[in-house]
Design a protein around this motif. Structure first.
Motif, PDB file in Angstrom:
ATOM      1  N   PHE A   1      40.541  36.383  48.089  1.00 39.44           N
ATOM      2  CA  PHE A   1      40.053  36.432  46.887  1.00 39.44           C
ATOM      3  C   PHE A   1      40.653  37.960  46.214  1.00 39.44           C
ATOM      4  CE2 PHE A   1      36.927  34.430  49.306  1.00 39.44           C
ATOM      5  CZ  PHE A   1      37.104  33.179  48.796  1.00 39.44           C
ATOM      6  N   ALA A   2      41.160  38.188  45.328  1.00 37.92           N
ATOM      7  CA  ALA A   2      41.518  39.501  44.586  1.00 37.92           C
ATOM      8  C   ALA A   2      40.098  40.031  44.113  1.00 37.92           C
ATOM      9  CB  ALA A   2      42.462  39.470  43.350  1.00 37.92           C
ATOM     10  N   LEU A   3      40.214  41.470  44.218  1.00 38.36           N
ATOM     11  CA  LEU A   3      38.682  42.032  43.916  1.00 38.36           C
ATOM     12  C   LEU A   3      38.193  41.874  42.470  1.00 38.36           C
ATOM     13  CD1 LEU A   3      39.158  45.396  45.752  1.00 38.36           C
ATOM     14  CD2 LEU A   3      37.683  43.896  46.260  1.00 38.36           C
ATOM     15  N   GLU A   4      39.462  41.686  41.462  1.00 38.02           N
ATOM     16  CA  GLU A   4      39.103  41.328  40.006  1.00 38.02           C
ATOM     17  C   GLU A   4      38.317  40.018  39.818  1.00 38.02           C
ATOM     18  OE1 GLU A   4      43.493  40.910  40.587  1.00 38.02           O
ATOM     19  OE2 GLU A   4      42.209  42.612  40.800  1.00 38.02           O
ATOM     20  N   GLN A   5      38.520  39.303  41.024  1.00 36.31           N
ATOM     21  CA  GLN A   5      37.663  37.919  40.784  1.00 36.31           C
ATOM     22  C   GLN A   5      36.204  37.981  41.323  1.00 36.31           C
ATOM     23  OE1 GLN A   5      40.644  35.898  43.486  1.00 36.31           O
ATOM     24  NE2 GLN A   5      41.674  34.998  42.014  1.00 36.31           N
TER      25      GLN A   5
ATOM     26  N   GLU B   1      32.591  47.599  46.645  1.00 35.38           N
ATOM     27  CA  GLU B   1      32.385  48.407  45.474  1.00 35.38           C
ATOM     28  C   GLU B   1      33.388  49.480  45.372  1.00 35.38           C
ATOM     29  OE1 GLU B   1      28.254  49.320  45.678  1.00 35.38           O
ATOM     30  OE2 GLU B   1      27.661  47.221  44.619  1.00 35.38           O
ATOM     31  N   ALA B   2      33.610  50.304  46.428  1.00 33.90           N
ATOM     32  CA  ALA B   2      34.418  51.410  46.411  1.00 33.90           C
ATOM     33  C   ALA B   2      35.898  50.983  45.900  1.00 33.90           C
ATOM     34  CB  ALA B   2      34.377  52.076  47.906  1.00 33.90           C
ATOM     35  N   GLU B   3      36.234  49.783  46.747  1.00 37.56           N
ATOM     36  CA  GLU B   3      37.563  49.192  46.632  1.00 37.56           C
ATOM     37  C   GLU B   3      37.984  48.785  45.206  1.00 37.56           C
ATOM     38  OE1 GLU B   3      40.479  48.104  48.691  1.00 37.56           O
ATOM     39  OE2 GLU B   3      40.011  49.660  50.219  1.00 37.56           O
ATOM     40  N   ALA B   4      36.873  48.071  44.572  1.00 35.95           N
ATOM     41  CA  ALA B   4      37.024  47.659  43.258  1.00 35.95           C
ATOM     42  C   ALA B   4      36.996  48.936  42.327  1.00 35.95           C
ATOM     43  CB  ALA B   4      35.650  46.708  42.878  1.00 35.95           C
ATOM     44  N   HIS B   5      36.147  50.009  42.565  1.00 36.92           N
ATOM     45  CA  HIS B   5      36.105  51.145  41.642  1.00 36.92           C
ATOM     46  C   HIS B   5      37.708  51.845  41.559  1.00 36.92           C
ATOM     47  CE1 HIS B   5      34.711  54.797  39.672  1.00 36.92           C
ATOM     48  NE2 HIS B   5      35.267  55.669  40.432  1.00 36.92           N
ATOM     49  N   MET B   6      38.161  51.855  42.964  1.00 40.10           N
ATOM     50  CA  MET B   6      39.399  52.248  43.021  1.00 40.10           C
ATOM     51  C   MET B   6      40.814  51.490  42.386  1.00 40.10           C
ATOM     52  SD  MET B   6      39.465  53.876  46.993  1.00 40.10           S
ATOM     53  CE  MET B   6      41.042  52.933  47.353  1.00 40.10           C
ATOM     54  N   ALA B   7      40.471  50.325  42.444  1.00 34.90           N
ATOM     55  CA  ALA B   7      41.461  49.229  41.689  1.00 34.90           C
ATOM     56  C   ALA B   7      41.422  49.262  40.366  1.00 34.90           C
ATOM     57  CB  ALA B   7      41.163  47.732  42.322  1.00 34.90           C
ATOM     58  N   ALA B   8      39.989  49.689  39.691  1.00 30.65           N
ATOM     59  CA  ALA B   8      39.811  49.832  38.323  1.00 30.65           C
ATOM     60  C   ALA B   8      40.390  50.998  37.640  1.00 30.65           C
ATOM     61  CB  ALA B   8      38.500  49.511  37.845  1.00 30.65           C
ATOM     62  N   ALA B   9      40.391  51.997  38.345  1.00 31.32           N
ATOM     63  CA  ALA B   9      40.892  53.447  38.216  1.00 31.32           C
ATOM     64  C   ALA B   9      42.497  53.558  37.842  1.00 31.32           C
ATOM     65  CB  ALA B   9      40.528  54.321  39.140  1.00 31.32           C
TER      66      ALA B   9
END
Length: 129
Positions: free
Chosen positions: A46-50, A121-129
């Motif tokens: 799963f991609a983090l954005e999913q 949560e940290a990976e998702a935050h880094m991906a969104a930045a």
């Protein structure tokens, strides 16, 4: 980062022939993805954005142990009633369990549930930045 799935000692002999132990019973987080493997019983990527969010959860004893497939897109990889997290997806995801299935909520028993949640949560935050 790897997060082993928690499996109670009484369940290990039953899951061993299905290769749901050790390195084959793990959740991997990294590279913008969450990969879940539970021997030959389950595989999902799963991609983090999913992922809508990840939270601590519970699993009732009457829900059973092992691979559990339920109504409304609920799937459980439950090796123990302790350390359960729920991965909530923003839309149903295709998984192989052992046949193709649509998953909206994925419950997993982990040795380090808090570490898993913090890493996602940290990976998702880094991906969104």
């Amino acid at each position: 980062m790897d997060f082993p799935i928690r499996i109670t000692p009484i369940l290990r002999p039953l899951l061993f022939p299905l290769r749901a132990s050790g390195e084959r019973a793990v959740v991997r987080v990294g590279g913008g993805r969450v990969e879940v493997e539970f021997g030959v019983l389950f595989h999902g990527s799963f991609a983090l954005e999913q992922i809508e969010h990840v939270s601590r959860s519970g699993w009732s004893w009457w829900g059973g142990l092992g691979l559990r497939i339920g109504a409304r897109g609920r799937v459980g990889l439950i090796g123990s009633l302790d350390g359960v997290v729920c991965v909530h997806f923003n839309r149903a995801q295709r998984v192989r369990a052992p046949f193709p299935w649509r998953c909206r909520e994925l419950y997993i028993s982990l040795h380090d549930p808090e570490g898993f949640i913090a890493t996602v949560e940290a990976e998702a935050h880094m991906a969104a930045a």
